[in-house]
Every structure is written in C-alpha cells, then in structure tokens.
Design a protein around this motif. Structure first.
Motif, PDB file in Angstrom:
ATOM      1  N   MET A   1       0.796  -1.228   0.000  1.00  0.00           N
ATOM      2  CA  MET A   1       0.000   0.000   0.000  1.00  0.00           C
ATOM      3  C   MET A   1       0.830   1.282   0.000  1.00  0.00           C
ATOM      4  SD  MET A   1      -2.845  -1.356  -0.317  1.00  0.00           S
ATOM      5  CE  MET A   1      -3.938   0.025  -0.220  1.00  0.00           C
ATOM      6  N   LYS A   2       2.073   1.204   0.365  1.00  0.00           N
ATOM      7  CA  LYS A   2       2.894   2.416   0.426  1.00  0.00           C
ATOM      8  C   LYS A   2       3.244   2.881  -0.974  1.00  0.00           C
ATOM      9  CE  LYS A   2       5.273   2.282   4.838  1.00  0.00           C
ATOM     10  NZ  LYS A   2       6.596   2.136   5.459  1.00  0.00           N
ATOM     11  N   PHE A   3       3.043   4.165  -1.211  1.00  0.00           N
ATOM     12  CA  PHE A   3       3.359   4.739  -2.519  1.00  0.00           C
ATOM     13  C   PHE A   3       4.781   5.296  -2.573  1.00  0.00           C
ATOM     14  CE2 PHE A   3       3.238   8.461  -5.439  1.00  0.00           C
ATOM     15  CZ  PHE A   3       3.146   7.728  -6.606  1.00  0.00           C
ATOM     16  N   GLN A   4       5.317   5.733  -1.444  1.00  0.00           N
ATOM     17  CA  GLN A   4       6.650   6.343  -1.430  1.00  0.00           C
ATOM     18  C   GLN A   4       7.731   5.427  -2.019  1.00  0.00           C
ATOM     19  OE1 GLN A   4       8.130   7.566   2.387  1.00  0.00           O
ATOM     20  NE2 GLN A   4       9.711   8.857   1.484  1.00  0.00           N
ATOM     21  N   PRO A   5       7.735   4.114  -1.733  1.00  0.00           N
ATOM     22  CA  PRO A   5       8.745   3.265  -2.377  1.00  0.00           C
ATOM     23  C   PRO A   5       8.628   3.240  -3.910  1.00  0.00           C
ATOM     24  CG  PRO A   5       7.844   2.158  -0.459  1.00  0.00           C
ATOM     25  CD  PRO A   5       7.009   3.381  -0.689  1.00  0.00           C
ATOM     26  N   ALA A   6       7.409   3.338  -4.420  1.00  0.00           N
ATOM     27  CA  ALA A   6       7.228   3.394  -5.884  1.00  0.00           C
ATOM     28  C   ALA A   6       7.865   4.662  -6.428  1.00  0.00           C
ATOM     29  CB  ALA A   6       5.747   3.339  -6.251  1.00  0.00           C
ATOM     30  N   GLU A   7       7.661   5.777  -5.727  1.00  0.00           N
ATOM     31  CA  GLU A   7       8.279   7.034  -6.155  1.00  0.00           C
ATOM     32  C   GLU A   7       9.800   6.938  -6.132  1.00  0.00           C
ATOM     33  OE1 GLU A   7       5.692  10.866  -5.183  1.00  0.00           O
ATOM     34  OE2 GLU A   7       6.204   9.746  -3.379  1.00  0.00           O
ATOM     35  N   LYS A   8      10.349   6.323  -5.090  1.00  0.00           N
ATOM     36  CA  LYS A   8      11.796   6.200  -4.976  1.00  0.00           C
ATOM     37  C   LYS A   8      12.364   5.302  -6.072  1.00  0.00           C
ATOM     38  CE  LYS A   8      13.694   6.042  -0.831  1.00  0.00           C
ATOM     39  NZ  LYS A   8      13.952   5.576   0.560  1.00  0.00           N
ATOM     40  N   MET A   9      11.687   4.186  -6.346  1.00  0.00           N
ATOM     41  CA  MET A   9      12.155   3.259  -7.383  1.00  0.00           C
ATOM     42  C   MET A   9      12.172   3.907  -8.758  1.00  0.00           C
ATOM     43  SD  MET A   9      10.345  -0.349  -6.344  1.00  0.00           S
ATOM     44  CE  MET A   9      10.471  -0.960  -8.006  1.00  0.00           C
ATOM     45  N   ALA A  10      11.256   4.833  -8.995  1.00  0.00           N
ATOM     46  CA  ALA A  10      11.122   5.445 -10.318  1.00  0.00           C
ATOM     47  C   ALA A  10      11.931   6.738 -10.465  1.00  0.00           C
ATOM     48  CB  ALA A  10       9.645   5.700 -10.609  1.00  0.00           C
ATOM     49  N   GLN A  11      12.805   7.022  -9.531  1.00  0.00           N
ATOM     50  CA  GLN A  11      13.639   8.214  -9.646  1.00  0.00           C
ATOM     51  C   GLN A  11      14.704   8.004 -10.719  1.00  0.00           C
ATOM     52  OE1 GLN A  11      15.289   8.986  -5.784  1.00  0.00           O
ATOM     53  NE2 GLN A  11      13.430   9.991  -5.053  1.00  0.00           N
ATOM     54  N   GLN A  12      15.033   9.077 -11.390  1.00  0.00           N
ATOM     55  CA  GLN A  12      16.030   8.999 -12.461  1.00  0.00           C
ATOM     56  C   GLN A  12      17.372   8.479 -11.956  1.00  0.00           C
ATOM     57  OE1 GLN A  12      15.221   9.568 -15.785  1.00  0.00           O
ATOM     58  NE2 GLN A  12      17.188   8.559 -16.072  1.00  0.00           N
ATOM     59  N   ARG A  13      17.737   8.821 -10.730  1.00  0.00           N
ATOM     60  CA  ARG A  13      19.038   8.363 -10.226  1.00  0.00           C
ATOM     61  C   ARG A  13      19.079   6.853 -10.023  1.00  0.00           C
ATOM     62  NH1 ARG A  13      20.063  10.467  -4.133  1.00  0.00           N
ATOM     63  NH2 ARG A  13      18.366   9.393  -3.089  1.00  0.00           N
TER      64      ARG A  13
ATOM     65  N   MET B   1       4.194   8.601 -13.640  1.00  0.00           N
ATOM     66  CA  MET B   1       4.121   9.524 -12.505  1.00  0.00           C
ATOM     67  C   MET B   1       4.305  10.972 -12.935  1.00  0.00           C
ATOM     68  SD  MET B   1       6.138   7.533  -9.524  1.00  0.00           S
ATOM     69  CE  MET B   1       5.991   5.782  -9.386  1.00  0.00           C
ATOM     70  N   GLU B   2       5.252  11.215 -13.836  1.00  0.00           N
ATOM     71  CA  GLU B   2       5.498  12.585 -14.279  1.00  0.00           C
ATOM     72  C   GLU B   2       4.294  13.177 -14.994  1.00  0.00           C
ATOM     73  OE1 GLU B   2       9.060  12.601 -16.628  1.00  0.00           O
ATOM     74  OE2 GLU B   2      10.354  12.473 -14.882  1.00  0.00           O
ATOM     75  N   VAL B   3       3.593  12.358 -15.736  1.00  0.00           N
ATOM     76  CA  VAL B   3       2.456  12.856 -16.509  1.00  0.00           C
ATOM     77  C   VAL B   3       1.205  13.003 -15.654  1.00  0.00           C
ATOM     78  CG1 VAL B   3       0.870  12.281 -18.393  1.00  0.00           C
ATOM     79  CG2 VAL B   3       3.321  12.006 -18.706  1.00  0.00           C
ATOM     80  N   PHE B   4       0.938  12.022 -14.804  1.00  0.00           N
ATOM     81  CA  PHE B   4      -0.369  11.968 -14.150  1.00  0.00           C
ATOM     82  C   PHE B   4      -0.406  12.363 -12.689  1.00  0.00           C
ATOM     83  CE2 PHE B   4      -0.840   8.896 -17.674  1.00  0.00           C
ATOM     84  CZ  PHE B   4      -1.894   9.523 -18.324  1.00  0.00           C
ATOM     85  N   ILE B   5       0.732  12.360 -12.016  1.00  0.00           N
ATOM     86  CA  ILE B   5       0.717  12.637 -10.584  1.00  0.00           C
ATOM     87  C   ILE B   5       1.387  13.973 -10.338  1.00  0.00           C
ATOM     88  CG2 ILE B   5       1.444  11.835  -8.308  1.00  0.00           C
ATOM     89  CD1 ILE B   5       1.440   8.979  -9.499  1.00  0.00           C
ATOM     90  N   LYS B   6       0.618  14.894  -9.815  1.00  0.00           N
ATOM     91  CA  LYS B   6       1.135  16.235  -9.533  1.00  0.00           C
ATOM     92  C   LYS B   6       1.940  16.191  -8.243  1.00  0.00           C
ATOM     93  CE  LYS B   6      -1.147  17.920 -12.967  1.00  0.00           C
ATOM     94  NZ  LYS B   6      -0.851  17.040 -14.057  1.00  0.00           N
ATOM     95  N   ASN B   7       3.125  16.790  -8.274  1.00  0.00           N
ATOM     96  CA  ASN B   7       4.010  16.767  -7.133  1.00  0.00           C
ATOM     97  C   ASN B   7       4.896  18.008  -7.241  1.00  0.00           C
ATOM     98  OD1 ASN B   7       6.363  16.261  -5.505  1.00  0.00           O
ATOM     99  ND2 ASN B   7       5.827  14.102  -5.497  1.00  0.00           N
ATOM    100  N   SER B   8       5.123  18.636  -6.111  1.00  0.00           N
ATOM    101  CA  SER B   8       5.920  19.871  -6.145  1.00  0.00           C
ATOM    102  C   SER B   8       7.354  19.625  -6.612  1.00  0.00           C
ATOM    103  CB  SER B   8       5.928  20.518  -4.758  1.00  0.00           C
ATOM    104  OG  SER B   8       6.488  19.618  -3.813  1.00  0.00           O
ATOM    105  N   SER B   9       7.841  18.395  -6.471  1.00  0.00           N
ATOM    106  CA  SER B   9       9.213  18.119  -6.899  1.00  0.00           C
ATOM    107  C   SER B   9       9.313  17.770  -8.381  1.00  0.00           C
ATOM    108  CB  SER B   9       9.804  16.971  -6.067  1.00  0.00           C
ATOM    109  OG  SER B   9       9.134  15.770  -6.354  1.00  0.00           O
ATOM    110  N   ARG B  10       8.173  17.600  -9.046  1.00  0.00           N
ATOM    111  CA  ARG B  10       8.190  17.266 -10.479  1.00  0.00           C
ATOM    112  C   ARG B  10       7.677  18.453 -11.289  1.00  0.00           C
ATOM    113  NH1 ARG B  10       7.083  12.107  -8.559  1.00  0.00           N
ATOM    114  NH2 ARG B  10       4.848  12.161  -8.448  1.00  0.00           N
ATOM    115  N   ASP B  11       8.287  18.658 -12.430  1.00  0.00           N
ATOM    116  CA  ASP B  11       7.819  19.697 -13.333  1.00  0.00           C
ATOM    117  C   ASP B  11       6.506  19.249 -13.973  1.00  0.00           C
ATOM    118  OD1 ASP B  11      10.071  21.257 -12.897  1.00  0.00           O
ATOM    119  OD2 ASP B  11      11.183  20.294 -14.525  1.00  0.00           O
TER     120      ASP B  11
END
Length: 188
Positions: free
Chosen positions: A128-140, A166-176
């Motif tokens: 259920m945690k979304f943060q690991p998905a965000e971390k896995m999908a980081q460019q680095r 994520m970049e297209v559909f999920i709004k986040n202050s850290s993503r353009d």
C-alpha cells in the motif's frame, strides 16, 4: 490463444494509448499478445468511434469508466512496483527480464547516496505504500541500474515507464508539470 478479460483489456489499453503502429511494434516484440485486428474488432464493439492519432481525453476517460479499466495513476504506479517485486513473477520484455534481483544488486553493491534506495523500499509485503514506488522510479535509480548493474535493461525500461506515468499523471511539487505534447510522448 485465449486471453483472460483482464489480459485482453490490458492489450486493448496498450493499443488505445499507442495506436496501431506502436501496437504492431509491441506485438513483434511480444508474440503472446492478440493481433492488431483482434484488438480493432474489440474496440469497434466497445467504442462508439475511434480515430487514430486524435487525442480525445474526455472520451478516453468515459471509455475507461464504461469498460471498468484502470485510470488511477497512483494505484497503477504502485501495482507496477508490486509486480516487479514479486519473487515468483517473471516479467519479460522481448528477450530481457525485468527483475527485483537487479534492484537487490543495486542496493547491495552501490552506495545508497548514489541511488537512494534501501531494502525496505523493495519489500514486497507492503503493497500500500506509494513512497517506495516514487523512490524506485527516480532517475538516479534508473541511471545507477543502467550504469552499474549488468543485464538490467528491461528493469531500466520498466522503471522508466513508471517514472513517465508519474510525471504525466501525478502532480508533485518536486516534479515539473509537463506540457500536453510532452505528456503524450511520455505515455506513448
């Protein structure tokens, strides 16, 4: 070959997102998918009209709702994360394998300051945690896999797909925020 409704819907969704030409390329790389003509017949039954190359966002959302297809990008991204982390799952892209082993190797061999992942980020029991998905999908993470882990091309591609969703559909202050044209290119 027979496909489950879920599998068929996924292939139809792929055709809708990418169009006939991209689906043909996908079909050549993945011989276990329905033919283009089969997908077109299914679309004719389900959709009132379908014009290739014309972006109809409102109609796409209606089609997804009417046919009970997924459109929650957070949920979709998390499902992609869980899928790659399953120890018994075998995800094949062409002749390459998407594997959690690549992520485990990255965590074991490369310093965390390079990629930012920890063992808890690839814990498949926490779905259920979304943060690991965000971390896995980081460019680095993608760059470190590409540069440091041999034979990780499919995993790199898979994580790039997650990142683009994520970049297209999920709004986040850290993503353009991406332009509509850039959004189409990323999800295509």
């Amino acid at each position: 070959m027979r496909y489950s409704k879920k599998e068929h819907d996924i292939f139809m969704y792929q055709y809708i997102q990418g169009g006939a030409e991209l689906y043909e390329d996908f079909q050549r790389a993945n011989t276990v998918c329905p033919s283009k003509r089969t997908i077109q017949r299914s679309l004719q039954k389900k959709a009132q009209s379908f014009e290739e190359g014309k972006l109809l966002i409102h109609e796409l959302v209606e089609f997804l709702d009417r046919n009970n297809l997924p459109k929650d990008p957070t949920h979709t991204s998390n499902k992609l994360r869980v899928k790659v982390l399953k120890k018994d799952a075998e995800l094949i892209l062409g002749k390459y394998k998407v594997s959690r082993v690549h992520l485990e190797q990255l965590i074991d061999k490369i310093d965390k300051t390079v990629h930012g992942l920890s063992a808890t980020d690839i814990n498949e029991s926490d779905k259920m945690k979304f943060q690991p998905a965000e971390k896995m999908a980081q460019q680095r993470v993608i760059d470190a896999l590409h540069d440091e882990i041999p034979d990780s091309d499919a995993t790199v591609l898979y994580l790039t797909m997650m990142k683009d969703i994520m970049e297209v559909f999920i709004k986040n202050s850290s993503r353009d925020v991406v332009s509509p044209t850039e959004a189409v290119v990323k999800i295509w």
